[in-house]
Write an enzyme that holds these catalytic residues in place. Structure first.
Site, PDB file in Angstrom:
ATOM      1  N   TYR A 124       0.824  -1.213   0.000  1.00  0.00           N
ATOM      2  CA  TYR A 124       0.000   0.000   0.000  1.00  0.00           C
ATOM      3  C   TYR A 124       0.857   1.261   0.000  1.00  0.00           C
ATOM      4  O   TYR A 124       0.451   2.311   0.494  1.00  0.00           O
ATOM      5  CB  TYR A 124      -0.920   0.013   1.223  1.00  0.00           C
ATOM      6  CG  TYR A 124      -1.980  -1.077   1.229  1.00  0.00           C
ATOM      7  CD1 TYR A 124      -2.146  -1.943   0.159  1.00  0.00           C
ATOM      8  CD2 TYR A 124      -2.825  -1.231   2.317  1.00  0.00           C
ATOM      9  CE1 TYR A 124      -3.104  -2.941   0.176  1.00  0.00           C
ATOM     10  CE2 TYR A 124      -3.790  -2.218   2.353  1.00  0.00           C
ATOM     11  CZ  TYR A 124      -3.930  -3.072   1.274  1.00  0.00           C
ATOM     12  OH  TYR A 124      -4.884  -4.058   1.303  1.00  0.00           O
ATOM     13  N   LYS A 169       4.641 -14.911   1.169  1.00  0.00           N
ATOM     14  CA  LYS A 169       4.347 -15.771   0.021  1.00  0.00           C
ATOM     15  C   LYS A 169       5.642 -15.910  -0.757  1.00  0.00           C
ATOM     16  O   LYS A 169       5.740 -15.621  -1.953  1.00  0.00           O
ATOM     17  CB  LYS A 169       3.231 -15.158  -0.838  1.00  0.00           C
ATOM     18  CG  LYS A 169       2.708 -16.077  -1.937  1.00  0.00           C
ATOM     19  CD  LYS A 169       2.066 -17.351  -1.410  1.00  0.00           C
ATOM     20  CE  LYS A 169       1.509 -18.176  -2.572  1.00  0.00           C
ATOM     21  NZ  LYS A 169       1.085 -19.523  -2.153  1.00  0.00           N
ATOM     22  N   ASP A 226      -1.580 -18.267   2.188  1.00  0.00           N
ATOM     23  CA  ASP A 226      -2.722 -19.144   1.952  1.00  0.00           C
ATOM     24  C   ASP A 226      -2.816 -20.223   3.025  1.00  0.00           C
ATOM     25  O   ASP A 226      -3.909 -20.570   3.497  1.00  0.00           O
ATOM     26  CB  ASP A 226      -2.669 -19.762   0.552  1.00  0.00           C
ATOM     27  CG  ASP A 226      -1.290 -20.259   0.157  1.00  0.00           C
ATOM     28  OD1 ASP A 226      -0.295 -19.941   0.842  1.00  0.00           O
ATOM     29  OD2 ASP A 226      -1.185 -20.992  -0.852  1.00  0.00           O
ATOM     30  N   ASP A 258      -4.104  -7.098   5.978  1.00  0.00           N
ATOM     31  CA  ASP A 258      -5.445  -6.570   5.714  1.00  0.00           C
ATOM     32  C   ASP A 258      -6.422  -7.709   5.447  1.00  0.00           C
ATOM     33  O   ASP A 258      -7.527  -7.766   6.012  1.00  0.00           O
ATOM     34  CB  ASP A 258      -5.363  -5.632   4.510  1.00  0.00           C
ATOM     35  CG  ASP A 258      -6.604  -4.766   4.349  1.00  0.00           C
ATOM     36  OD1 ASP A 258      -7.538  -4.872   5.163  1.00  0.00           O
ATOM     37  OD2 ASP A 258      -6.631  -3.967   3.398  1.00  0.00           O
ATOM     38  N   ASP A 274      -9.544  -9.682   8.123  1.00  0.00           N
ATOM     39  CA  ASP A 274     -10.961  -9.855   7.806  1.00  0.00           C
ATOM     40  C   ASP A 274     -11.403 -11.282   8.132  1.00  0.00           C
ATOM     41  O   ASP A 274     -12.535 -11.509   8.577  1.00  0.00           O
ATOM     42  CB  ASP A 274     -11.231  -9.536   6.337  1.00  0.00           C
ATOM     43  CG  ASP A 274     -11.630  -8.077   6.136  1.00  0.00           C
ATOM     44  OD1 ASP A 274     -11.371  -7.268   7.060  1.00  0.00           O
ATOM     45  OD2 ASP A 274     -12.178  -7.734   5.070  1.00  0.00           O
TER      46      ASP A 274
END
Length: 347
Positions: free
Chosen positions: A135, A185, A218, A242, A246
């Site tokens: 970001y 990742k 993941d 982020d 959630d």
């Protein structure tokens, strides 16, 4: 008597409602705990940008700098203002200008709240890097509107930025149950995420009392659903954090319980506290927004200010409220009723 100066940014949609609810609770606990909160409200929002062309005035950052902390409601009005405008015009500038590089989000079930999983005993603290990474806002678009249009978004990972957020995560794990999950990742992103993994291993040598496990994002997402009780502190980049938080909000019963803190750890500038549920403009006029996430964020603010006893009292009042079945299902109780129950549990 100690007085704390708090900047209040209610924002859009349900933001003003939940901010007012949290402020009622915070003023109540302050009165019974021997300190004073002095709030100054700012109308910076999507309505403000439609009226002025800016999410906040040019001197907004310097205006906020003199406060001890910032309590924010919710920002966003996508039907009128693109989310990219509201985010890059207010939240991200505040986080970056005040070096609020540690975004802290707690995930656990409150008493009386039923989550979607079989597991109920999890207590996860997600630490999200908050000022760079994916970001960073580096990039651009060329040949716009043509078949040759190109969009480039560049992630920025600095050694200083990665090391400080990982070190913050290690310190949090040391103060909790001694387990740190570092999320990347690196099998697919061979530069930035391998870089992150290398720094994780380097710092791990300084924290022999903390058990460190590196996960691909993941795999960690699956673990948060299949075995959330196995996790303690999770530290991740801006984008991965982020998304994972959630999931954390979902397994703790929904976004109505999702609190957060944007922390400047060296306290050289104010930190900002906010729920992460968004502005929900579709229900803003109904008076049914759950204020618990904002009240919880307010408790995190009190803790950061050093009023730990008052912060603990607010959390106990929240837990007493949900244990009574109040605020445990979307739309079941009004914002006013939930707030009143928390206040009653405080007094």
């Amino acid at each position: 008597m100690k007085t704390y100066s708090i900047a209040l940014i209610p924002g859009d949609g349900i933001g003003p409602n939940v901010t007012a609810a949290a402020w009622t609770v915070l003023e109540t606990v302050a009165k019974h705990s021997g300190f004073t909160l002095r709030g100054t409200e700012f109308p910076w929002s999507c309505r403000f940008v439609k009226e002025t062309g800016r999410m906040m005035p040019e001197d907004g950052i310097e205006t906020l700098r003199r406060f001890d902390a910032i309590l924010l409601g919710a920002v966003g009005w996508p039907a009128e203002v693109p989310d990219s405008v509201s985010l890059h015009g207010l939240l991200l500038p505040i986080r970056k200008a005040f070096v609020q590089y540690a975004n802290i989000r707690p995930h656990r079930l409150l008493p009386g709240v039923k989550g979607p999983l079989r597991a109920e005993s999890f207590d996860i603290l997600c630490i999200r890097e908050n000022t760079e990474g994916e970001y960073s806002g580096a990039g651009g678009r060329v040949h716009q509107g043509t078949l040759d249009e190109v969009a480039v978004e560049t992630s920025i990972f600095t050694r200083a930025g990665v090391e400080r957020i990982l070190r913050f995560g290690f310190e949090q794990a040391r103060a909790r149950r001694g387990k740190l999950a570092s999320v990347t990742k690196s099998n697919a992103q061979k530069y930035s995420m391998v870089f992150w993994d290398e720094i994780t291993r380097k710092l791990a040598a300084e924290y022999p009392d903390v058990a460190v496990t590196s996960y691909h994002v993941d795999g960690l997402a699956a673990r948060m659903i299949m075995a959330p009780e196995s996790l303690d502190v999770v530290v991740a980049s801006n984008l991965f954090g982020d998304i994972l938080t959630d999931i954390g909000a979902a397994i703790q019963g929904g976004l109505g319980y999702a609190a957060s803190a944007n922390i400047n750890p060296d306290r050289s500038a104010p930190s900002m506290f906010e729920p992460v549920h968004g502005s929900a403009p579709d229900i803003a006029h109904l008076g049914i927004a759950n204020p618990i996430a904002t009240i919880w964020s307010g408790a995190m603010m009190l803790d950061h200010l050093g009023e730990k006893d008052a912060a603990g009292r607010v959390m106990k009042a929240i837990e007493a409220t949900t244990a009574q079945g109040i605020g445990t299902a979307p739309g079941k109780d009004s914002t006013e009723a939930i707030t009143a129950a928390v206040v009653a549990a405080l007094t």
